[in-house]
Design an enzyme around this catalytic site. Sequence first.
Site, PDB file in Angstrom:
ATOM      1  N   TRP A   1       1.492   6.081  -1.095  1.00 12.49           N
ATOM      2  CA  TRP A   1       0.969   6.779  -2.147  1.00 12.49           C
ATOM      3  C   TRP A   1       1.820   7.034  -3.663  1.00 12.49           C
ATOM      4  CZ3 TRP A   1      -2.591  10.946  -3.127  1.00 12.49           C
ATOM      5  CH2 TRP A   1      -3.566  11.599  -2.355  1.00 12.49           C
TER       6      TRP A   1
ATOM      7  N   TYR B   1       0.679  -1.532   0.030  1.00 10.10           N
ATOM      8  CA  TYR B   1      -0.538   0.049   0.131  1.00 10.10           C
ATOM      9  C   TYR B   1       1.028   1.292   0.328  1.00 10.10           C
ATOM     10  CZ  TYR B   1      -2.931   3.871   0.941  1.00 10.10           C
ATOM     11  OH  TYR B   1      -3.715   4.592   0.966  1.00 10.10           O
TER      12      TYR B   1
HETATM   13  N1  LIG Z   1      -1.650   8.403  12.362  1.00  9.65           N
HETATM   14  C1  LIG Z   1      -1.867   8.346  11.447  1.00  9.65           C
HETATM   15  N2  LIG Z   1      -1.430   7.434  10.647  1.00  9.65           N
HETATM   16  C2  LIG Z   1      -1.764   7.461   9.175  1.00  9.65           C
HETATM   17  C3  LIG Z   1      -2.664   8.396   8.825  1.00  9.65           C
HETATM   18  C4  LIG Z   1      -3.559   9.450   9.859  1.00  9.65           C
HETATM   19  O1  LIG Z   1      -4.314  10.691   9.419  1.00  9.65           O
HETATM   20  N3  LIG Z   1      -3.191   9.323  11.180  1.00  9.65           N
HETATM   21  N4  LIG Z   1      -3.278   8.757   8.084  1.00  9.65           N
HETATM   22  C5  LIG Z   1      -3.190   7.534   6.949  1.00  9.65           C
HETATM   23  C6  LIG Z   1      -3.773   8.198   4.965  1.00  9.65           C
HETATM   24  S1  LIG Z   1      -5.067   8.815   4.549  1.00  9.65           S
HETATM   25  C7  LIG Z   1      -2.865   7.674   3.949  1.00  9.65           C
HETATM   26  S2  LIG Z   1      -3.104   7.483   2.833  1.00  9.65           S
HETATM   27  C8  LIG Z   1      -1.308   6.805   4.188  1.00  9.65           C
HETATM   28  C9  LIG Z   1      -0.196   7.499   3.419  1.00  9.65           C
HETATM   29  O2  LIG Z   1       0.712   6.406   3.758  1.00  9.65           O
HETATM   30  P1  LIG Z   1       1.733   6.240   2.700  1.00  9.65           P
HETATM   31  O3  LIG Z   1       0.520   6.239   1.298  1.00  9.65           O
HETATM   32  O4  LIG Z   1       2.934   4.889   2.459  1.00  9.65           O
HETATM   33  O5  LIG Z   1       2.767   7.551   2.789  1.00  9.65           O
HETATM   34  P2  LIG Z   1       3.969   8.249   0.888  1.00  9.65           P
HETATM   35  O6  LIG Z   1       4.494   8.791   2.437  1.00  9.65           O
HETATM   36  O7  LIG Z   1       3.027   9.245   0.836  1.00  9.65           O
HETATM   37  O8  LIG Z   1       5.329   7.176   1.166  1.00  9.65           O
HETATM   38  C10 LIG Z   1       4.799   6.641  -0.141  1.00  9.65           C
HETATM   39  C11 LIG Z   1       6.420   5.948  -0.662  1.00  9.65           C
HETATM   40  O9  LIG Z   1       6.683   6.077  -2.374  1.00  9.65           O
HETATM   41  C12 LIG Z   1       8.114   6.778  -2.191  1.00  9.65           C
HETATM   42  N5  LIG Z   1       7.038   6.113  -3.519  1.00  9.65           N
HETATM   43  C13 LIG Z   1       6.652   7.725  -4.542  1.00  9.65           C
HETATM   44  N6  LIG Z   1       7.450   7.280  -5.851  1.00  9.65           N
HETATM   45  C14 LIG Z   1       7.691   6.702  -5.891  1.00  9.65           C
HETATM   46  C15 LIG Z   1       8.050   5.687  -7.052  1.00  9.65           C
HETATM   47  O10 LIG Z   1       7.972   6.247  -8.289  1.00  9.65           O
HETATM   48  N7  LIG Z   1       8.420   4.485  -6.738  1.00  9.65           N
HETATM   49  C16 LIG Z   1       8.685   3.989  -5.356  1.00  9.65           C
HETATM   50  N8  LIG Z   1       9.405   2.171  -5.735  1.00  9.65           N
HETATM   51  N9  LIG Z   1       8.821   4.274  -4.377  1.00  9.65           N
HETATM   52  C17 LIG Z   1       8.280   5.627  -4.971  1.00  9.65           C
HETATM   53  C18 LIG Z   1       7.958   7.655  -1.152  1.00  9.65           C
HETATM   54  O11 LIG Z   1       9.326   8.048  -1.201  1.00  9.65           O
HETATM   55  C19 LIG Z   1       7.604   7.370  -0.254  1.00  9.65           C
HETATM   56  O12 LIG Z   1       8.503   6.627   0.562  1.00  9.65           O
HETATM   57  O13 LIG Z   1      -0.698   6.912   6.270  1.00  9.65           O
HETATM   58  C20 LIG Z   1      -1.550   6.687   6.788  1.00  9.65           C
HETATM   59  N10 LIG Z   1      -1.476   6.896   7.849  1.00  9.65           N
HETATM   60  N1  LIG Z   2      -1.139  18.583   2.728  1.00 10.04           N
HETATM   61  C1  LIG Z   2      -2.194  17.244   2.409  1.00 10.04           C
HETATM   62  N2  LIG Z   2      -3.288  17.622   2.218  1.00 10.04           N
HETATM   63  C2  LIG Z   2      -3.392  16.173   2.010  1.00 10.04           C
HETATM   64  C3  LIG Z   2      -2.410  14.837   2.556  1.00 10.04           C
HETATM   65  C4  LIG Z   2      -1.193  15.173   3.421  1.00 10.04           C
HETATM   66  O1  LIG Z   2      -0.851  14.066   3.439  1.00 10.04           O
HETATM   67  N3  LIG Z   2      -0.655  16.123   3.870  1.00 10.04           N
HETATM   68  N4  LIG Z   2      -2.781  13.643   2.496  1.00 10.04           N
HETATM   69  C5  LIG Z   2      -3.821  13.064   1.667  1.00 10.04           C
HETATM   70  C6  LIG Z   2      -5.028  12.135   1.667  1.00 10.04           C
HETATM   71  S1  LIG Z   2      -3.906  10.805   1.392  1.00 10.04           S
HETATM   72  C7  LIG Z   2      -6.059  11.850   2.934  1.00 10.04           C
HETATM   73  S2  LIG Z   2      -6.801  10.443   3.031  1.00 10.04           S
HETATM   74  C8  LIG Z   2      -6.725  13.776   3.659  1.00 10.04           C
HETATM   75  C9  LIG Z   2      -6.898  12.674   4.539  1.00 10.04           C
HETATM   76  O2  LIG Z   2      -8.350  14.199   4.444  1.00 10.04           O
HETATM   77  P1  LIG Z   2      -9.386  14.136   6.003  1.00 10.04           P
HETATM   78  O3  LIG Z   2      -9.388  12.390   6.677  1.00 10.04           O
HETATM   79  O4  LIG Z   2      -9.825  15.097   6.233  1.00 10.04           O
HETATM   80  O5  LIG Z   2      -8.082  14.103   6.997  1.00 10.04           O
HETATM   81  P2  LIG Z   2      -7.725  14.129   8.485  1.00 10.04           P
HETATM   82  O6  LIG Z   2      -6.395  15.124   8.553  1.00 10.04           O
HETATM   83  O7  LIG Z   2      -7.222  13.151   8.933  1.00 10.04           O
HETATM   84  O8  LIG Z   2      -8.652  15.022   9.277  1.00 10.04           O
HETATM   85  C10 LIG Z   2      -9.207  16.255   8.925  1.00 10.04           C
HETATM   86  C11 LIG Z   2      -9.487  16.661  10.802  1.00 10.04           C
HETATM   87  O9  LIG Z   2     -10.194  16.137  11.344  1.00 10.04           O
HETATM   88  C12 LIG Z   2     -10.297  16.273  12.643  1.00 10.04           C
HETATM   89  N5  LIG Z   2     -10.387  15.672  13.262  1.00 10.04           N
HETATM   90  C13 LIG Z   2      -9.793  14.636  14.213  1.00 10.04           C
HETATM   91  N6  LIG Z   2     -10.743  13.371  14.587  1.00 10.04           N
HETATM   92  C14 LIG Z   2     -11.685  14.363  15.278  1.00 10.04           C
HETATM   93  C15 LIG Z   2     -12.291  13.637  15.057  1.00 10.04           C
HETATM   94  O10 LIG Z   2     -12.917  12.515  16.276  1.00 10.04           O
HETATM   95  N7  LIG Z   2     -13.642  14.692  15.474  1.00 10.04           N
HETATM   96  C16 LIG Z   2     -13.635  15.317  14.932  1.00 10.04           C
HETATM   97  N8  LIG Z   2     -15.138  16.372  14.850  1.00 10.04           N
HETATM   98  N9  LIG Z   2     -12.568  16.510  14.403  1.00 10.04           N
HETATM   99  C17 LIG Z   2     -11.716  15.580  13.978  1.00 10.04           C
HETATM  100  C18 LIG Z   2      -8.877  16.882  12.553  1.00 10.04           C
HETATM  101  O11 LIG Z   2      -8.450  18.191  13.203  1.00 10.04           O
HETATM  102  C19 LIG Z   2      -8.254  17.338  11.005  1.00 10.04           C
HETATM  103  O12 LIG Z   2      -7.444  18.522  11.097  1.00 10.04           O
HETATM  104  O13 LIG Z   2      -5.376  13.743   3.305  1.00 10.04           O
HETATM  105  C20 LIG Z   2      -5.468  14.101   2.144  1.00 10.04           C
HETATM  106  N10 LIG Z   2      -4.588  15.838   1.868  1.00 10.04           N
HETATM  107 MO   LIG Z   3      -4.870   8.918   3.089  1.00  8.31          MO
END
Ligand SMILES: Nc1nc2c(c(=O)[nH]1)N[C@H]1C(S)=C(S)[C@@H](COP(=O)(O)OP(=O)(O)OC[C@H]3O[C@@H](n4cnc5c(=O)[nH]c(N)nc54)[C@H](O)[C@@H]3O)O[C@H]1N2
Ligand SMILES: Nc1nc2c(c(=O)[nH]1)N[C@H]1C(S)=C(S)[C@@H](COP(=O)(O)OP(=O)(O)OC[C@H]3O[C@@H](n4cnc5c(=O)[nH]c(N)nc54)[C@H](O)[C@@H]3O)O[C@H]1N2
Ligand SMILES: [Mo]
Length: 774
Positions: free
Chosen positions: A111, A109
Amino acid sequence: MPSDRSKLTSSHWGIGIVQTSGGRITDVEGHPADPDPSLLNKNIPGGLSGRARILKPAVRSGWLDGRKGERGRDAFVEVGWDEILDLIASELTRVREEHGNEAIFGGSYGWASAGRFHHAQSQLKRFLSTNGGFVRSEGNYSYNAALVALPHFVGGSFREHVVEATRWPVIAEHSDLVVLFGGLAMRNSQICDGGASKHRMADNLKLCTERGVRFVNLSPLRTDVHASLNAEWLAPRPGSDTAVMLALARTLIEEGLHDQAFLDRYTVGANRFIGYLDGAIDGTPKSAEWAAEISGLDAGRIRTLACEMAANRTMIACAAGLQRADWGEQTLWACVSLAAMLGQIGLPGGGYTVGYAVNAHVGNVARPFRWGYLPQGCNPVSAFIPVAMISEMMLKPGATFRYNGQALTLPDCRLVWWAGGNPFHHHQDLNRLRLAFQVPETVIVNEINWTTTARHADIVLPVAAPQERTDFGGGQTDNILVPMPKAVEPPGQARVEYEIYTDLARRLGVEQEFTEGRDEEAWLRKLWSDTREAADDHGTPLPNWDAFIAGDIIELPDPSPAQVFLSEFRTDPLEYPRATPSGRIELYSETIAGFGLGECKGHATWNVARDLSSPAARTYPLALVSGQPGTRLHSQHDNGALSMEGKIGGREPVLINPADATERQISDGDIVELFNGRGRCLAGARVTSDIAQGVVFLWTGAWYDPDFEALDHRDRHGNPNVLTHDLRTSEFSQSPAAHSALVDIRPFDETPPPVEAHEPPQFCGRPVKKGPQA
Ligand SMILES: Nc1nc2c(c(=O)[nH]1)N[C@H]1C(S)=C(S)[C@@H](COP(=O)(O)OP(=O)(O)OC[C@H]3O[C@@H](n4cnc5c(=O)[nH]c(N)nc54)[C@H](O)[C@@H]3O)O[C@H]1N2
Ligand SMILES: Nc1nc2c(c(=O)[nH]1)N[C@H]1C(S)=C(S)[C@@H](COP(=O)(O)OP(=O)(O)OC[C@H]3O[C@@H](n4cnc5c(=O)[nH]c(N)nc54)[C@H](O)[C@@H]3O)O[C@H]1N2
Ligand SMILES: [Mo]
């Protein structure tokens, strides 16, 4: 049109123009076509040329030395490409012969990067499928509970939910009130998977302010809503939103404000849900006072808010983050049920949406047709895991588990291959993940940088980044196609992944199956010609490849600029039934009741988060929220300029309320330690009344930096996932539940250890073979 056309690039956060000097990237500027370009491009130069860049193939010394040592701590031996590819080919063959393809995990998994052809997971999956298949993962970390649960409640996939979401200009025109559970974070709406070329959110929200739309922000963080919207800020305790939604619904009943005609025509199970609200099932009426006790909100305000929602055209918006928490499925169901009681679903500017701000496009734009893509082939292995069961799979092979009503078994994977993701960023409870990562026989990681995941591998393949290879960009939900000509050569011995797999496929005797006789250039031309064919079918002719790759971005028409979610269903629920067993919205679901899961009943139900219902509540008083960072995408380019500027003393900032800080003698800028029963990390304190009292907010994405000499292998850098649990939301959807964790925090009085996460690992010579066979 940019001045140097040959250097356009696309990323998940936007388009940019790459500036180079001496074969290195010096800057990436925003594209003039983007009304609100993302600053995240500023991370690219540092992120691709930092000390952490992987320059040569490398093998963990302990693995070479008869599979000894410890992943994550051992030094690496740098080797040549031929040697490492021979090693992988023989290891793949061994695992397949001894254990079958069910022992290869290719779920991988993450991005990765933008670009239609060089998509890391597609490449890996195609390669593994060509070689007999692999165990995959299902779902994602973003909105897994929604993926599994919403089809039961409302029917249709979650993808339809976000792609068909009511557009912001419609809200600006028709809504009086927008109630935001979890805010509407502008920082999050910078991004979309595969590309977010034009950032339209700011302009669309401006329309809302001009039309006088009123916003209420229910969130622990004031800045989850842009200041220009002038939102009223209510901060329910994290994890209490389901209770608040249920109380709003109950108030509608008490005040006779619910829409019975809507419930009768468009839903099933309303009576049983209302019975639960009344306390008929558990003896507890879900009153405003009940929810006030749980959430810390004022009972009077809950009541008046319910009345305002009924009296006005109201859009309820639930952030995806809310379902990334214990019992996250219930929050979604409560949201749908509340919207159904109001009876505005399917009307312009009314109803509900899950996931505005989950990316740049929800409510803003959609893709006109599917772009060309690299076929991933047919995977003969059917075994899979729900994506967030990765530690569980490694630690408990053969164990049974429940998922979406099924009883399944965890596969026994001996070889794990990760490309394009960073589980030591994305997964919860990293101390447990470290233990889990010790179990497989072999771990292979393709990476750009020495992330913590690469450091936990046995075999590390250095790969080219998007600006170091030619491709084209087309976001999953974007309407813009972007030429991505190579700007610089990959550094050191880093290679394009397609070439790596081609060389491996040759060693394994499946080159023709993998390549279909095409090199990189031939595939790019094929994917573009597939895209052109689809475009022709839509009456929007595209130029040929040579003209496109030398030119500028191409914008296609937005297929549905005035879309209203569920409007057809509203017009005629018999003609346009939902894909649920009843054809209607299910406020009670026989299917889910039939799953027989304790906490997931047949209707939306309030449950207390696990940390709160355990002794931890007394030991660790603060709720930890770990949202997406404004200064980078996840962990990508954490060593880039913008990301580094946001740190405090080189560590990730943690937001803490002045009252909580004073109580603990913490001042703004202090290095602090966050801790609970699962782990501990250092961070830099940012004292601010923007965060509610009782909550600390630590951004995700600081590369995990365990100090093996310290208690609990304390992370030096500020990665919240050393503190989160990996119990997942529930057995209904097995989704990540990162936002439910309790912690405490204190000043860190020792000399803070240096952060080492952005450094390469130790390298060493080959282990000397000893013993009789030597
Ligand atoms: N505590 C907490 N944890 C969370 C979340 C949260 O809200 N709270 N959010 C979650 C969510 S929504 C998401 S989507 C995940 C994201 O988790 P990930 O998608 O695993 O995070 P990224 O940092 O985007 O990791 C992508 C990796 O791919 C590498 N990469 C980029 N391009 C390429 C390529 O072309 N080839 C290869 N081989 N590698 C490449 C980058 O260097 C990077 O290390 O994290 C989750 N984790
Ligand atoms: N700049 C930037 N943008 C991103 C990403 C990134 O890594 N960087 N990641 C992307 C990805 S993969 C995803 S999935 C999306 C995620 O998008 P979201 O899921 O919307 O993002 P989060 O930041 O996890 O949560 C949004 C907000 O929810 C609030 N929150 C957390 N827990 C609670 C709760 O229990 N109750 C309430 N009412 N509020 C709460 C927090 O204050 C937080 O700022 O963002 C995307 N956009
Ligand atoms: Mo995500």
